[in-house]
Enzyme design. Structure first.
Site, PDB file in Angstrom:
ATOM      1  N   LYS A 111       0.824  -1.222   0.000  1.00 44.04           N
ATOM      2  CA  LYS A 111       0.000   0.000   0.000  1.00 44.04           C
ATOM      3  C   LYS A 111       0.851   1.263   0.000  1.00 44.04           C
ATOM      4  O   LYS A 111       0.522   2.250  -0.668  1.00 44.04           O
ATOM      5  CB  LYS A 111      -0.953  -0.009   1.207  1.00 44.04           C
ATOM      6  CG  LYS A 111      -2.100  -1.006   1.063  1.00 44.04           C
ATOM      7  CD  LYS A 111      -3.038  -0.951   2.259  1.00 44.04           C
ATOM      8  CE  LYS A 111      -4.170  -1.952   2.112  1.00 44.04           C
ATOM      9  NZ  LYS A 111      -5.075  -1.604   0.999  1.00 44.04           N
ATOM     10  N   LYS A 193      -3.482 -13.324  -7.346  1.00 44.17           N
ATOM     11  CA  LYS A 193      -4.211 -14.256  -6.494  1.00 44.17           C
ATOM     12  C   LYS A 193      -5.707 -13.973  -6.517  1.00 44.17           C
ATOM     13  O   LYS A 193      -6.128 -12.826  -6.575  1.00 44.17           O
ATOM     14  CB  LYS A 193      -3.677 -14.126  -5.059  1.00 44.17           C
ATOM     15  CG  LYS A 193      -4.361 -15.035  -4.045  1.00 44.17           C
ATOM     16  CD  LYS A 193      -3.828 -14.753  -2.653  1.00 44.17           C
ATOM     17  CE  LYS A 193      -4.594 -15.543  -1.604  1.00 44.17           C
ATOM     18  NZ  LYS A 193      -4.141 -15.245  -0.229  1.00 44.17           N
ATOM     19  N   LYS A 196     -10.764 -12.130  -1.939  1.00 43.67           N
ATOM     20  CA  LYS A 196     -12.089 -11.763  -1.446  1.00 43.67           C
ATOM     21  C   LYS A 196     -12.414 -10.314  -1.771  1.00 43.67           C
ATOM     22  O   LYS A 196     -13.570  -9.924  -1.842  1.00 43.67           O
ATOM     23  CB  LYS A 196     -12.167 -11.959   0.074  1.00 43.67           C
ATOM     24  CG  LYS A 196     -12.006 -13.392   0.549  1.00 43.67           C
ATOM     25  CD  LYS A 196     -12.394 -13.559   2.004  1.00 43.67           C
ATOM     26  CE  LYS A 196     -11.540 -12.795   2.972  1.00 43.67           C
ATOM     27  NZ  LYS A 196     -10.171 -13.345   3.091  1.00 43.67           N
TER      28      LYS A 196
END
Length: 329
Positions: A111, A193, A196
């Site tokens: 981030k 990947k 979610k």
């Protein structure tokens, strides 16, 4: 019996990647180990999340664990936030963590590299809480995805550091990463990947997706123009991902699948993967709905919380004595 522990953060709906990379391992291991599995809901608030969504995700997660085959008679299943000792030990281990160690952790590092703003202190220090989650229960092994291995390494470092300073207190755990199926990739960008938090709904298969919807996602999965079915993560990541999914759900070796598909096309492979995924979700969701309807989730969590709390209380009391935080005899 050796002890094992792991958990999943309820920041989104569980995906097929979560099942293949983690949950199915729990099911296989619960007969071999004393297994502790927790819903890591305190980690979910390091970023903004609607309380209703967090609550629903947490309940769905427990029900899906059970539907997938987790046996509450063999496994201690509990909610992280119901045990205040996690936060207490998390703070203690934060005080034993170095800034450089936390700066190297994946989420914070990624981030900040992207220049994101509004990063919370919780996002920076959460690996210390994760170490507390692990070390609290003295597990011998922690099954993790490849991208989470560094968190177990930090827990190992903190355990060794604490043991060296204050005498033996924590078991130093070992990470367990499966070679095949440890990381399921996005259906639309197979170099990333399956997550979610994915924005593109076509990229991820949720465990509560309608089977027909999941089928369409598989059929629209990104592949390549080579036209040969082989397991090559670098040159054919999309095909490798489909082969991994099929192998994990059908329990057939990838080499055997490749031999069956000699001279065949991608369309046939996608059809088989789509059918296997559809059948898997149909069965899983039927069990999930039965569990939700039974109202057993609360009772199972209460029992698991009580078992986990007994261990957590003793561990934190021991740590506080060694640190000099306890002064009343």
């Amino acid at each position: 019996m050796k002890r094992m522990l792991s958990g999943i953060k309820p920041t989104g709906r569980l995906t097929l990647g979560n099942y293949i990379g983690a949950i199915r391992q729990f099911i296989a291991y619960q007969d071999e180990y004393e297994l502790f599995v927790f819903v890591a809901n305190m980690h979910a608030i390091t970023i903004p999340i609607d309380p209703k969504i967090l609550r629903q995700n947490s309940r769905d997660m427990v029900a899906l664990y059970l539907a997938a085959g987790l046996d509450p008679n063999k496994t201690t299943l509990f909610l992280q936030s119901d045990l205040p000792q996690h936060a207490e030990l998390g703070w203690i281990l934060t005080c034993h963590s170095y800034m450089g160690e936390l700066q190297r952790m994946t989420q914070y590092k990624d981030k900040t590299a992207k220049g994101e703003t509004g990063i919370t202190a919780g996002l920076f220090t959460y690996p210390s809480l994760m170490a507390a989650d692990i070390l609290m229960y003295d597990p011998d092994f922690v099954p993790v995805g490849i991208d989470q291995k560094q968190h177990v390494e930090l827990a190992r470092d903190l355990a060794e550091r604490f043991n060296h300073r204050y005498s033996d207190t924590f078991v130093v755990p070992q990470p367990l990463v499966e070679k095949v199926g440890a990381k399921i990739m996005s259906l639309q960008n197979p170099t990333k990947k399956m997550s979610k938090s994915e924005d593109n709904p076509k990229a991820t298969i949720d465990l509560l997706d309608e089977p027909a919807v999941a089928r369409k996602k598989i059929l629209s999965a990104v592949t390549d123009s080579l036209g040969v079915i082989r397991y090559d993560v670098e040159e054919q990541p999309g095909i490798a991902n489909l082969l991994t999914i099929l192998s994990a759900l059908s329990h057939e070796d990838i080499d055997s699948i490749i031999k069956r598909y000699e001279g065949k096309g991608y369309g046939e492979l996608k059809q088989e993967v789509a059918q296997v995924v559809s059948d898997f979700l149909t069965d899983l969701q039927a069990k999930y709905h039965d569990i939700v309807a039974s109202g057993s989730v609360d009772d199972i969590l209460k029992a698991g919380n009580e078992r986990a709390a007994r261990i957590a209380y003793k561990k934190v009391a021991k740590v506080k004595r060694k640190l000099g935080l306890s002064i009343i005899k």
